[in-house]
Motif scaffolding. Sequence first.
Motif, short mmCIF file in Angstrom:
data_model
loop_
_atom_site.label_atom_id
_atom_site.label_comp_id
_atom_site.label_asym_id
_atom_site.label_seq_id
_atom_site.Cartn_x
_atom_site.Cartn_y
_atom_site.Cartn_z
N ALA A 254 -5.86 -4.83 12.89
CA ALA A 254 -5.54 -4.68 11.43
C ALA A 254 -6.80 -4.30 10.55
O ALA A 254 -7.70 -4.92 10.89
CB ALA A 254 -4.74 -5.96 11.08
N VAL A 256 -7.77 -4.75 6.77
CA VAL A 256 -7.38 -5.13 5.29
C VAL A 256 -8.20 -4.97 4.21
O VAL A 256 -9.19 -5.78 4.29
CB VAL A 256 -6.80 -6.73 5.52
CG1 VAL A 256 -6.17 -7.08 4.18
CG2 VAL A 256 -5.70 -6.87 6.57
N ARG A 307 -3.85 -5.83 -1.84
CA ARG A 307 -4.34 -5.39 -0.79
C ARG A 307 -3.51 -4.60 -0.11
O ARG A 307 -2.34 -4.21 -0.52
CB ARG A 307 -4.34 -6.85 0.26
CG ARG A 307 -2.94 -7.23 0.35
CD ARG A 307 -3.00 -8.39 1.56
NE ARG A 307 -1.95 -9.32 1.47
CZ ARG A 307 -1.52 -9.90 2.43
NH1 ARG A 307 -2.05 -10.10 3.79
NH2 ARG A 307 -0.35 -10.67 2.59
N GLU A 309 -2.79 -3.18 3.81
CA GLU A 309 -3.33 -3.45 5.19
C GLU A 309 -2.64 -2.24 6.10
O GLU A 309 -1.57 -1.95 6.11
CB GLU A 309 -2.09 -4.69 5.53
CG GLU A 309 -2.40 -5.40 7.04
CD GLU A 309 -1.39 -6.40 6.98
OE1 GLU A 309 -2.30 -7.70 7.20
OE2 GLU A 309 -0.34 -6.50 7.23
#
Length: 331
Positions: A254, A256, A307, A309
């Motif tokens: 991931a 982010v 954010r 992601e």
Amino acid sequence: MSIPIQFSTPNQADLASDASNPKRQHYRVLIVDDDDVIREGLVGYLENYHEAAYDLTVEASPSPQDARQKLAESRFDLVITDINMPGEDGFSLIQFIKQHYPDTRTAMITAYKVEDYVRNAKKTGVFNIIAKTAPFNFEELSSVVTNLLEPASAFGIETYMDPQCKLSQVIIKNSEDIMVAFNALQTFLGGTSIANPNDLLTAVIEAITNAVYHVAKLPNGALKYEKGQPIDQLEESEYVYIYYGQDLERIGIAIVDQGGRITADEILYWLDRNISGTGLMDTHGRGVYLIHRLVDRVLINIAPGQRTEIIILDYLNHLYSANKPIYINQL
């Protein structure tokens, strides 16, 4: 095109232990597909196997015309429709739903090449297209349904990995940390049995670089950093977080950022330009397409202004590599 669907009989004791709770949220889902095997298989799985913290009622329609009738008679929280059906395609049905039932969430499913439908998805505002694969990825279907019904649950790579999976972390605080992340991921991937570690590494570094250089902006809206320029220290709000790990089935990574600046419409716009070839000379926007092509699964979760992601999943057995779905979740 019919895809064989197989699953075993559910454990009745487990099902009984998850009896309906009056405090649990209840959702209604409609599956629209002219293929009897697919339609009944999806309904059967969601009714008997789908594990969630909410209750689900699932109905099915063999055609868009029948779906319109069911929508007129009952409220549905989510409609998942096939694309290619006799008489009317899924995009026409989605347009009808968006016009008449704007609170109903929608997704599409197809046995054909998902990339062929990106332009129509962009025009219709469809951000999730499920690929019918052989074998069918029911675990992925469960994730898509939950993410659409409860979008906040889409965030967090741990959602897509085995609960026992231990995740490692790298925080990008300056431009030199990109190489730190590269070395850490290269070492990590070298210890796995993944078939194409260089492809995965290329995709991940592209995502990291974009998160560092294409997210932070000046008050006038211009990019704060030029791609490739040395950055001694990012603002804390500009840090990029990388999480990665492996379970028995997949590699999960991931990336982010804390900007949440890209939108689902923009992602489909850049995918369409690169798939169609009109974006061959573009200096921006190829990153999303590159990541999409190089890895088995990419999910893009967006909390606007907070954010973005990017979750990358690569399966060790590569059972699901032939047809790449599109999964974009925007709060």
